[in-house]
Write a protein that holds these residues in place. Structure first.
Motif, mmCIF file in Angstrom:
data_model
loop_
_atom_site.group_PDB
_atom_site.id
_atom_site.type_symbol
_atom_site.label_atom_id
_atom_site.label_comp_id
_atom_site.label_asym_id
_atom_site.label_seq_id
_atom_site.Cartn_x
_atom_site.Cartn_y
_atom_site.Cartn_z
ATOM 1 N N GLY A 48 0.822 -1.200 0.000
ATOM 2 C CA GLY A 48 0.000 0.000 0.000
ATOM 3 C C GLY A 48 0.856 1.249 0.000
ATOM 4 O O GLY A 48 2.044 1.216 -0.322
ATOM 5 N N GLY A 49 0.256 2.365 0.363
ATOM 6 C CA GLY A 49 0.947 3.642 0.274
ATOM 7 C C GLY A 49 1.477 4.191 1.573
ATOM 8 O O GLY A 49 1.773 5.386 1.654
ATOM 9 N N ALA A 50 1.615 3.365 2.607
ATOM 10 C CA ALA A 50 2.148 3.850 3.881
ATOM 11 C C ALA A 50 3.640 4.136 3.743
ATOM 12 O O ALA A 50 4.421 3.210 3.502
ATOM 13 C CB ALA A 50 1.912 2.822 4.985
ATOM 14 N N PRO A 51 4.071 5.383 3.870
ATOM 15 C CA PRO A 51 5.483 5.712 3.629
ATOM 16 C C PRO A 51 6.438 5.088 4.627
ATOM 17 O O PRO A 51 7.606 4.853 4.319
ATOM 18 C CB PRO A 51 5.507 7.245 3.702
ATOM 19 C CG PRO A 51 4.306 7.618 4.505
ATOM 20 C CD PRO A 51 3.278 6.582 4.190
ATOM 21 N N GLY A 52 5.982 4.802 5.845
ATOM 22 C CA GLY A 52 6.866 4.270 6.866
ATOM 23 C C GLY A 52 7.434 2.907 6.539
ATOM 24 O O GLY A 52 8.481 2.513 7.090
ATOM 25 N N TYR A 53 6.788 2.177 5.621
ATOM 26 C CA TYR A 53 7.276 0.837 5.309
ATOM 27 C C TYR A 53 8.636 0.863 4.610
ATOM 28 O O TYR A 53 9.387 -0.110 4.686
ATOM 29 C CB TYR A 53 6.264 0.085 4.443
ATOM 30 C CG TYR A 53 5.072 -0.429 5.218
ATOM 31 C CD1 TYR A 53 5.220 -0.969 6.482
ATOM 32 C CD2 TYR A 53 3.793 -0.376 4.677
ATOM 33 C CE1 TYR A 53 4.132 -1.442 7.197
ATOM 34 C CE2 TYR A 53 2.693 -0.843 5.382
ATOM 35 C CZ TYR A 53 2.864 -1.375 6.645
ATOM 36 O OH TYR A 53 1.797 -1.843 7.353
ATOM 37 N N ARG A 54 8.961 1.955 3.933
ATOM 38 C CA ARG A 54 10.247 1.964 3.245
ATOM 39 C C ARG A 54 11.406 1.921 4.237
ATOM 40 O O ARG A 54 12.441 1.303 3.973
ATOM 41 C CB ARG A 54 10.377 3.189 2.340
ATOM 42 C CG ARG A 54 11.707 3.173 1.587
ATOM 43 C CD ARG A 54 11.786 4.048 0.391
ATOM 44 N NE ARG A 54 13.013 3.755 -0.346
ATOM 45 C CZ ARG A 54 13.413 4.394 -1.424
ATOM 46 N NH1 ARG A 54 12.668 5.351 -1.945
ATOM 47 N NH2 ARG A 54 14.549 4.064 -2.023
ATOM 48 N N ASP A 55 11.261 2.571 5.379
ATOM 49 C CA ASP A 55 12.301 2.505 6.400
ATOM 50 C C ASP A 55 12.463 1.087 6.938
ATOM 51 O O ASP A 55 13.548 0.707 7.394
ATOM 52 C CB ASP A 55 11.974 3.448 7.557
ATOM 53 C CG ASP A 55 12.083 4.914 7.167
ATOM 54 O OD1 ASP A 55 12.825 5.210 6.220
ATOM 55 O OD2 ASP A 55 11.420 5.748 7.809
ATOM 56 N N ILE A 56 11.382 0.296 6.861
ATOM 57 C CA ILE A 56 11.423 -1.066 7.392
ATOM 58 C C ILE A 56 12.015 -2.046 6.389
ATOM 59 O O ILE A 56 12.798 -2.931 6.749
ATOM 60 C CB ILE A 56 10.007 -1.520 7.803
ATOM 61 C CG1 ILE A 56 9.456 -0.620 8.915
ATOM 62 C CG2 ILE A 56 9.999 -2.974 8.237
ATOM 63 C CD1 ILE A 56 8.030 -0.919 9.281
ATOM 64 N N VAL A 57 11.655 -1.883 5.107
ATOM 65 C CA VAL A 57 12.070 -2.873 4.100
ATOM 66 C C VAL A 57 13.284 -2.432 3.293
ATOM 67 O O VAL A 57 13.888 -3.250 2.590
ATOM 68 C CB VAL A 57 10.904 -3.208 3.142
ATOM 69 C CG1 VAL A 57 9.699 -3.694 3.914
ATOM 70 C CG2 VAL A 57 10.529 -2.003 2.277
ATOM 71 N N GLY A 58 13.636 -1.159 3.338
ATOM 72 C CA GLY A 58 14.806 -0.716 2.594
ATOM 73 C C GLY A 58 14.493 -0.450 1.135
ATOM 74 O O GLY A 58 13.422 0.046 0.784
ATOM 75 N N ASP A 59 15.406 -0.807 0.259
ATOM 76 C CA ASP A 59 15.285 -0.501 -1.161
ATOM 77 C C ASP A 59 14.142 -1.275 -1.807
ATOM 78 O O ASP A 59 13.767 -2.360 -1.339
ATOM 79 C CB ASP A 59 16.592 -0.832 -1.886
ATOM 80 C CG ASP A 59 17.737 0.067 -1.451
ATOM 81 O OD1 ASP A 59 17.444 1.212 -1.032
ATOM 82 O OD2 ASP A 59 18.897 -0.360 -1.527
ATOM 83 N N PRO A 60 13.593 -0.754 -2.905
ATOM 84 C CA PRO A 60 12.545 -1.477 -3.631
ATOM 85 C C PRO A 60 13.122 -2.707 -4.322
ATOM 86 O O PRO A 60 14.347 -2.844 -4.457
ATOM 87 C CB PRO A 60 12.052 -0.447 -4.652
ATOM 88 C CG PRO A 60 13.220 0.458 -4.878
ATOM 89 C CD PRO A 60 13.906 0.543 -3.543
ATOM 90 N N PRO A 61 12.261 -3.613 -4.785
ATOM 91 C CA PRO A 61 12.764 -4.806 -5.478
ATOM 92 C C PRO A 61 13.375 -4.462 -6.824
ATOM 93 O O PRO A 61 13.031 -3.445 -7.442
ATOM 94 C CB PRO A 61 11.508 -5.667 -5.646
ATOM 95 C CG PRO A 61 10.373 -4.699 -5.614
ATOM 96 C CD PRO A 61 10.798 -3.610 -4.678
ATOM 97 N N GLU A 62 14.256 -5.312 -7.287
ATOM 98 C CA GLU A 62 14.765 -5.194 -8.644
ATOM 99 C C GLU A 62 13.644 -5.534 -9.623
ATOM 100 O O GLU A 62 12.760 -6.343 -9.310
ATOM 101 C CB GLU A 62 15.941 -6.148 -8.853
ATOM 102 C CG GLU A 62 17.172 -5.816 -8.023
ATOM 103 C CD GLU A 62 17.801 -4.489 -8.429
ATOM 104 O OE1 GLU A 62 17.782 -4.174 -9.636
ATOM 105 O OE2 GLU A 62 18.301 -3.778 -7.542
ATOM 106 N N PRO A 63 13.639 -4.928 -10.807
ATOM 107 C CA PRO A 63 12.579 -5.238 -11.785
ATOM 108 C C PRO A 63 12.556 -6.716 -12.143
ATOM 109 O O PRO A 63 13.581 -7.396 -12.147
ATOM 110 C CB PRO A 63 12.975 -4.371 -12.996
ATOM 111 C CG PRO A 63 13.807 -3.264 -12.430
ATOM 112 C CD PRO A 63 14.561 -3.886 -11.280
ATOM 113 N N GLY A 64 11.372 -7.220 -12.433
ATOM 114 C CA GLY A 64 11.221 -8.604 -12.845
ATOM 115 C C GLY A 64 10.724 -9.521 -11.738
ATOM 116 O O GLY A 64 10.709 -9.167 -10.563
ATOM 117 N N ALA A 65 10.331 -10.736 -12.159
ATOM 118 C CA ALA A 65 9.738 -11.693 -11.229
ATOM 119 C C ALA A 65 10.712 -12.128 -10.138
ATOM 120 O O ALA A 65 10.342 -12.246 -8.971
ATOM 121 C CB ALA A 65 9.229 -12.912 -12.002
ATOM 122 N N GLU A 66 11.971 -12.386 -10.510
ATOM 123 C CA GLU A 66 12.949 -12.816 -9.509
ATOM 124 C C GLU A 66 13.251 -11.701 -8.512
ATOM 125 O O GLU A 66 13.441 -11.949 -7.325
ATOM 126 C CB GLU A 66 14.233 -13.282 -10.198
ATOM 127 C CG GLU A 66 14.204 -14.720 -10.647
ATOM 128 C CD GLU A 66 13.956 -15.693 -9.507
ATOM 129 O OE1 GLU A 66 14.819 -15.797 -8.612
ATOM 130 O OE2 GLU A 66 12.903 -16.360 -9.505
#
Length: 333
Positions: A48-66
């Motif tokens: 979802g759009g909760a901004p606080g999650y980025r501090d918890i999970v770090g960087d976004p995933p790399e593009p693609g299924a893997e």
């Protein structure tokens, strides 16, 4: 905090500002995560759009299924990660909620497809009337949404408000033993269909309605009032579910005098959309007119996660329908 301004509270009548901070909408979330539209959509469908999650999970995933799998493996599918039990943390924030089991059961029932108190009660083993208090608490706390049909007078459809909770009850909870044994790959492979059908599909439809509501004017859709969904009876078929519909700003929903200004479809499948989808929208418009609705001038919009056929793109260029893919939905005017 949500009850501080209630009618029986001391602060009632003394407050001058009631500012409610919501989640990022999908375009804002994509900018915040600094990633491409396809990856941003997947993040939004999971967290979802909760901004606080980025501090918890770090960087976004790399593009693609893997890239998506490895990102999920180290975050929400990881039993050592805080997001693994996020629903319990969310419930703990509301002091009215003491018995979390019943609230988790309600979440599970809605995730399984129950959309009314009766259906939820049937799955959790409680009478619908006995669930009234719990459902009201979850609605007022923002844990559930009650969505009204745009045209018909009927009971609202109950859905899960937080994508993280939806992911937990559809993917994590049914596979919790395997995940605790660190078998994330096995779990993910057998959960792909669930992820596509029950998470990405509904989330794409919601994103389409959000786009119409907030960004439709960018392509000339100026008369957009209430936006929602409906079902249209059809003597030839079993009826038609309409993913996206809007009525004029000057009219009210669920009123026979309402003027329907937009009819749309949102498809998150791997197939490109064809002119058959446009024919279906025309058929729905004709049905609405035959049922007495003011829909003769309604515009058509098709949303697709995976593009459009050449003949449909030709129809779009001729102004017969507006076509929106993920890149178009995420593009700022």
């Amino acid at each position: 905090m949500s009850s501080l301004l209630a009618g029986d509270q001391a602060l009632r009548g003394r407050a001058v500002l009631d500012l409610r901070i919501g989640r990022f909408r999908f375009r804002d979330a994509a900018k915040y995560w600094e990633t491409d539209p396809r990856t941003a959509f997947l993040i939004d469908a999971v967290l979802g759009g909760a901004p606080g999650y980025r501090d918890i999970v770090g960087d976004p995933p790399e593009p693609g299924a893997e890239g998506l799998f490895h990102w999920l493996e180290r975050t929400i599918l990881n039993p050592s990660h805080v997001l693994f039990t996020e629903p319990d943390y969310l419930l703990a924030e509301d002091p009215r909620i003491r018995d979390r089991a019943i609230y988790n059961a309600i979440w599970w029932a809605v995730a399984m497809g129950a959309t009314s108190p009766t259906q939820i009660g049937g799955l959790v083993g409680m009478d619908a009337k006995a669930l009234t208090y719990h459902l009201n608490v979850m609605r007022d706390g923002g844990f559930l949404r009650h969505e009204q049909d745009l045209l018909r007078q009927r009971r609202p459809t109950i859905t899960i408000a937080d994508p993280t909770v939806r992911f937990h009850h559809l993917i994590v909870q049914p596979n919790i033993s395997a995940l605790e044994m660190r078998q994330a790959r096995v779990v993910w492979e057998r959960s792909r269909t669930t992820f596509s059908d029950k998470i990405l599909g509904p989330h794409f439809e919601e994103a389409a309605r959000t786009w119409v509501r907030w960004h439709g004017d960018e392509v000339g859709l100026d008369d957009i009032g209430h936006v929602g969904t409906t079902e249209v009876a059809c003597p030839e078929h079993r009826g038609h579910e309409v993913d996206v519909m809007a009525v004029s700003r000057a009219t009210l929903p669920r009123s026979k005098s309402a003027r329907i200004t937009l009819i749309g479809e949102a498809k998150c499948t791997n197939k490109t959309r064809t002119t058959a989808d446009l024919h279906r929208l025309r058929h729905i418009r004709d049905l609405l007119v035959s049922l007495g609705w003011n829909a003769g001038d309604a515009s058509f919009v098709l949303f697709s996660r995976n593009g459009f056929s050449s003949d449909l793109e030709t129809a779009g260029a001729e102004g017969q329908v507006r076509l929106l893919d993920l890149e178009s939905m995420y593009a700022s005017s």
